[in-house]
Design an enzyme around this catalytic site. Structure first.
Site, PDB file in Angstrom:
ATOM      1  CB  CYS A 114      39.870 -26.512   5.408  1.00 39.36           C
ATOM      2  SG  CYS A 114      41.646 -27.359   5.245  1.00 39.36           S
ATOM      3  CG  HIS A 250      40.474 -25.446   9.866  1.00 35.52           C
ATOM      4  ND1 HIS A 250      40.089 -27.022   9.646  1.00 35.52           N
ATOM      5  CD2 HIS A 250      41.453 -25.906   8.707  1.00 35.52           C
ATOM      6  CE1 HIS A 250      40.338 -28.022   8.544  1.00 35.52           C
ATOM      7  NE2 HIS A 250      41.417 -27.470   8.502  1.00 35.52           N
ATOM      8  CG  ASN A 280      43.560 -30.215   7.805  1.00 35.33           C
ATOM      9  OD1 ASN A 280      42.347 -30.569   8.320  1.00 35.33           O
ATOM     10  ND2 ASN A 280      44.354 -29.255   7.891  1.00 35.33           N
TER      11      ASN A 280
END
EC number: 2.3.1.180
Length: 323
Positions: A114, A250, A280
């Site tokens: 990520c 993020h 996500n």
């Protein structure tokens, strides 16, 4: 004069299939309200069966090129952040290079889960300021739906597929915080925490594996480490949170996003939030959110933009950019 890597254009791509939370109610002991209350996610996109990570990346790249008014011939390098590349090798970046018809320069992948886009952005910035490349296409692209355990309600409802791209271009600056472009970056990793977010398979284990996560531990590390890395980059530039126009975090979980904003004393009105629509998307989430935000008129030339991310490894980092 100081060479700066300035944002020339952004773009993104989302697969056509939209999966609302309610779809998971058919197979899991969960609900739309349960997912929203714990993550802020309402829907996400899943790639089609014949759609690969490089396909998504190519479309995002094409959108960024159009936004910048450039063609593939104007690009010197591609840095693609992903944990879900099409093949073990060659890199997804070289596939995008081919898809774009780019026959010069070079392309490579970066894997930091990520945090991948921040790592890719930092590498691309270094290529520009060192004179290795004049224009670098930086991409985050993921098909995390391929590594989900559909029986694990704590993880499979959180992730989605998508791609975002950003083009950095070498421009002369003065060496001060008034310059446009990447002003500071900070990268970190600590392998002691590998077991709180990982995939339980891989090439040397001869299995694809599924994503596994200890959510509470990830949350604890995320808020602490992301607030710290952000402060590090702000200090490097010599500015404070009062000088920041936009934070593009993020997009993992609304509670993490709000927790970091609170630690930074940053009002949510200045935080870009797209997690409700995309879930996500790992390395794709930041450039995807940047592209959406610019399309909505939220980020304008001259704005100070801070971005930060944490992913498996653990790996984390941040960047300060004058748009």
């Amino acid at each position: 004069m100081t060479l700066r890597a300035v944002v020339r254009g952004v773009g993104h791509y989302l697969p056509e299939r939209i999966v609302p939370n309610a779809e998971f109610e058919k197979t899991l002991d969960t609900s739309d309200e349960w997912i929203k209350s714990r993550s802020g996610i309402e829907r996400r996109h899943f790639a089609a069966e014949d759609e690969t990570t490089s396909d998504l990346a190519t479309k995002a790249a094409q959108a960024a090129l159009e936004n910048a008014g450039l063609t593939a011939d104007d690009i010197d390098a591609i840095v693609l952040a992903t944990s879900t590349a099409d093949l073990t090798f060659p890199s997804a970046a070289t596939m995008v290079q081919n898809n774009l018809g780019m026959t010069k320069g070079f392309a490579f992948d970066v894997q930091a889960v990520c945090a991948g886009f921040v790592f890719a952005l930092t590498n691309a910035n270094a290529l520009v300021v060192s004179g290795q490349a004049k224009r670098v296409l930086v991409i985050g692209s993921e098909t995390f739906s391929r590594i989900m355990d559909w029986n694990d309600r704590s993880t499979c409802v959180l992730f989605g597929d998508g791609a975002g791209a950003l083009i950095l271009e070498a421009q002369d600056g003065t060496g001060t915080s008034e310059d446009r472009g990447v002003l500071a970056t900070d990268l970190n990793s600590d392998g002691r925490y590998r077991d709180i977010l990982y995939v339980d398979g891989g090439i040397s284990q001869r299995t694809t594996g599924f994503l596994r996560m200890q959510g509470k531990e990830v949350f604890r590390h995320a808020v602490e480490k992301l607030a710290k890395t952000t402060q590090t980059t702000l200090d490097a530039v010599g500015i404070t949170t009062d000088d920041v126009d936009w934070v593009v975090p993020h997009q993992a979980n609304i509670r993490i996003i709000k927790g970091i904003a609170k630690k930074m004393d940053m009002p949510m009105e200045r935080v870009v939030v797209t997690v409700q629509d995309h879930g996500n998307t790992s390395a794709a989430s930041i450039p995807l959110a940047m592209s959406v935000a610019q399309a909505e008129g939220k980020m304008k030339p001259g704005d100070i933009v801070v971005t930060e991310a944490i992913g498996g490894g653990l790996a984390w980092g941040s960047a300060v950019i004058r748009w």
